[in-house]
Design a protein around this motif. Structure first.
Motif, PDB file in Angstrom:
ATOM      1  N   GLU A  80     -20.201 -33.577 -11.607  1.00  0.00           N
ATOM      2  CA  GLU A  80     -21.385 -34.192 -11.003  1.00  0.00           C
ATOM      3  C   GLU A  80     -22.658 -33.650 -11.650  1.00  0.00           C
ATOM      4  O   GLU A  80     -23.541 -34.407 -12.045  1.00  0.00           O
ATOM      5  N   VAL A  81     -22.733 -32.332 -11.785  1.00  0.00           N
ATOM      6  CA  VAL A  81     -23.916 -31.685 -12.371  1.00  0.00           C
ATOM      7  C   VAL A  81     -24.135 -32.155 -13.805  1.00  0.00           C
ATOM      8  O   VAL A  81     -25.267 -32.367 -14.234  1.00  0.00           O
ATOM      9  N   LEU A  82     -23.043 -32.328 -14.539  1.00  0.00           N
ATOM     10  CA  LEU A  82     -23.134 -32.719 -15.952  1.00  0.00           C
ATOM     11  C   LEU A  82     -23.377 -34.217 -16.144  1.00  0.00           C
ATOM     12  O   LEU A  82     -23.488 -34.671 -17.280  1.00  0.00           O
ATOM     13  N   GLY A  83     -23.448 -34.971 -15.052  1.00  0.00           N
ATOM     14  CA  GLY A  83     -23.730 -36.397 -15.163  1.00  0.00           C
ATOM     15  C   GLY A  83     -22.499 -37.272 -15.282  1.00  0.00           C
ATOM     16  O   GLY A  83     -22.589 -38.427 -15.693  1.00  0.00           O
ATOM     17  N   PHE A  84     -21.337 -36.743 -14.922  1.00  0.00           N
ATOM     18  CA  PHE A  84     -20.097 -37.513 -14.989  1.00  0.00           C
ATOM     19  C   PHE A  84     -19.615 -37.879 -13.590  1.00  0.00           C
ATOM     20  O   PHE A  84     -18.411 -37.980 -13.342  1.00  0.00           O
ATOM     21  N   GLY A  85     -20.545 -38.082 -12.684  1.00  0.00           N
ATOM     22  CA  GLY A  85     -20.220 -38.378 -11.294  1.00  0.00           C
ATOM     23  C   GLY A  85     -19.368 -39.610 -11.111  1.00  0.00           C
ATOM     24  O   GLY A  85     -18.554 -39.673 -10.186  1.00  0.00           O
ATOM     25  N   GLU A  86     -19.523 -40.598 -11.990  1.00  0.00           N
ATOM     26  CA  GLU A  86     -18.747 -41.829 -11.838  1.00  0.00           C
ATOM     27  C   GLU A  86     -17.255 -41.626 -12.101  1.00  0.00           C
ATOM     28  O   GLU A  86     -16.442 -42.479 -11.777  1.00  0.00           O
ATOM     29  N   TYR A  87     -16.888 -40.474 -12.664  1.00  0.00           N
ATOM     30  CA  TYR A  87     -15.479 -40.199 -12.948  1.00  0.00           C
ATOM     31  C   TYR A  87     -14.808 -39.341 -11.875  1.00  0.00           C
ATOM     32  O   TYR A  87     -13.604 -39.133 -11.918  1.00  0.00           O
TER      33      TYR A  87
END
Length: 188
Positions: A80-87
């Motif tokens: 989530e922090v790294l911007g991969f929340g959609e996964y």
């Protein structure tokens, strides 16, 4: 002197098995598409870098919580922090599938030891289920014995029922009448 990107490991030591990665790459592409060796190597390097990135951020999340062991929820928060929340949903589903497969492997090992081992059916394990319905049904890739597909909720409900039966046999009592709901949350 070699660059030290990972604690105690040189960059060359941190890699993934080429054969396995090549197989994964080929499985993801249509059969008529070919991938150059350089492109395969680049994809493998990208995977290693991604793993390093997620591991590092997971460690930071873990440290912020003053924990010493990185747990799955730390990895999910790192994504989530790294911007991969959609996964996250897909990663969590893969994690749950892995836990289920690991449990099934353990059950298969235990049943093989009971059935095929030198101690065919030890008296001290008489409570162990003699018919491994869930094991047999899940061996077929998540199918009931009649061939119908089994949802994750149905598999969990069946597993809970079997655990209740095993507990009852272990305690020498009757099977508990309470059956878990198929809609029961998977977070328990």
């Amino acid at each position: 002197m070699e660059p030290m990107d990972i604690v105690g490991k040189s960059k060359e030591d941190a890699s993934l098995p080429k054969a396995t990665m090549t197989k994964i790459i080929k499985e993801m592409l249509p059969p008529d598409v070919r991938v150059a060796r350089d492109a395969q190597d680049l994809l493998i390097e990208c995977c290693v870098e991604f793993i390093n990135l997620v591991s590092s951020e997971s460690n930071e999340v873990c440290n912020r919580e003053e924990k010493r062991t990185i747990a799955p929820e730390h990895v999910l928060r790192a994504l989530e922090v790294l911007g991969f929340g959609e996964y996250i949903e897909e990663v969590y589903a893969a994690y749950e599938q892995h836990k289920l497969e690991t449990m099934m492997d353990c059950l298969e090992g235990a049943s093989a030891a009971l059935i095929d081992g030198p101690l065919k059916k030890p008296s001290n394990l008489s409570w162990f289920p003699s018919n491994l319905t869930l094991l047999d049904s899940l061996r077929g890739g998540g199918k009931w014995s009649n061939g119908a597909e089994m949802t994750e909720e149905e598999a969990l409900a069946e597993q809970q029922r079997m655990f209740a039966e095993a507990r009852a046999r272990m305690n020498g009592g009757a099977i508990a009448s309470k059956q878990p709901d198929a809609d029961q949350s998977l977070d328990s």
